[in-house]
Design a protein around this motif. Sequence first.
Motif, PDB file in Angstrom:
ATOM      1  N   THR A   1       0.827  -1.199   0.000  1.00  0.00           N
ATOM      2  CA  THR A   1       0.000   0.000   0.000  1.00  0.00           C
ATOM      3  C   THR A   1       0.868   1.258   0.000  1.00  0.00           C
ATOM      4  OG1 THR A   1      -0.080   0.143   2.408  1.00  0.00           O
ATOM      5  CG2 THR A   1      -1.737  -1.253   1.342  1.00  0.00           C
TER       6      THR A   1
ATOM      7  N   SER B   1       2.362  -1.036   3.867  1.00  0.00           N
ATOM      8  CA  SER B   1       1.845  -2.311   4.349  1.00  0.00           C
ATOM      9  C   SER B   1       1.882  -3.339   3.224  1.00  0.00           C
ATOM     10  CB  SER B   1       0.418  -2.154   4.860  1.00  0.00           C
ATOM     11  OG  SER B   1       0.378  -1.274   5.953  1.00  0.00           O
ATOM     12  N   THR B   2       2.276  -4.554   3.575  1.00  0.00           N
ATOM     13  CA  THR B   2       2.443  -5.586   2.551  1.00  0.00           C
ATOM     14  C   THR B   2       1.525  -6.778   2.783  1.00  0.00           C
ATOM     15  OG1 THR B   2       4.266  -6.579   3.794  1.00  0.00           O
ATOM     16  CG2 THR B   2       4.842  -4.959   2.110  1.00  0.00           C
ATOM     17  N   THR B   3       1.225  -7.459   1.704  1.00  0.00           N
ATOM     18  CA  THR B   3       0.431  -8.683   1.714  1.00  0.00           C
ATOM     19  C   THR B   3       1.115  -9.676   0.792  1.00  0.00           C
ATOM     20  OG1 THR B   3      -1.628  -7.458   2.043  1.00  0.00           O
ATOM     21  CG2 THR B   3      -1.825  -9.706   1.212  1.00  0.00           C
TER      22      THR B   3
END
Length: 114
Positions: A52, A56-58
Motif C-alpha cells: 500500500t 503495508s504488505t500482503t
Amino acid sequence: QVQVVESGGGLVQTGGSLTLSCAASGNIYSRYSMGWHRQAPGKQRELVAAITSDGSTTYADSVKGRFTISRDNAKKSVYLQMNSLMPEDTAVYYCYLRSDRVYWGQGTQVTVSS
C-alpha cells in the motif's frame, strides 16, 4: 492516462533468484497501492504480493518467506525480489497499480526449470 511497465523476467533454475521491476507513469493519484499477480498455464490469475501507499504488505501463502515486495514512491515503482524459486512459480507475472481504478502491465514471463 496511466501506464504500467514490468521488466526483469526470465529463465532461472530451481533455487535461483530473480527481481522483477515495475514502473508507473502518467496521471497517478497521490495515494495508490501496487502489486503483482501471476498466471500459470491453465490456472487462474492469483495475487502474489501487494504494497500500500503507507508500506503495508500482503503476500500469498505460497511465497511468504521467499518473495519480498518493495516500492520507491519517488520513482512510482514497485519491485519483487524472488528467492528460492521453484518450478511452481513459473507463470506470467503482472504488475498493477490501484488508484481510481486498476491499471495492469503487459506481463513478464518467469520460468523456473527443475
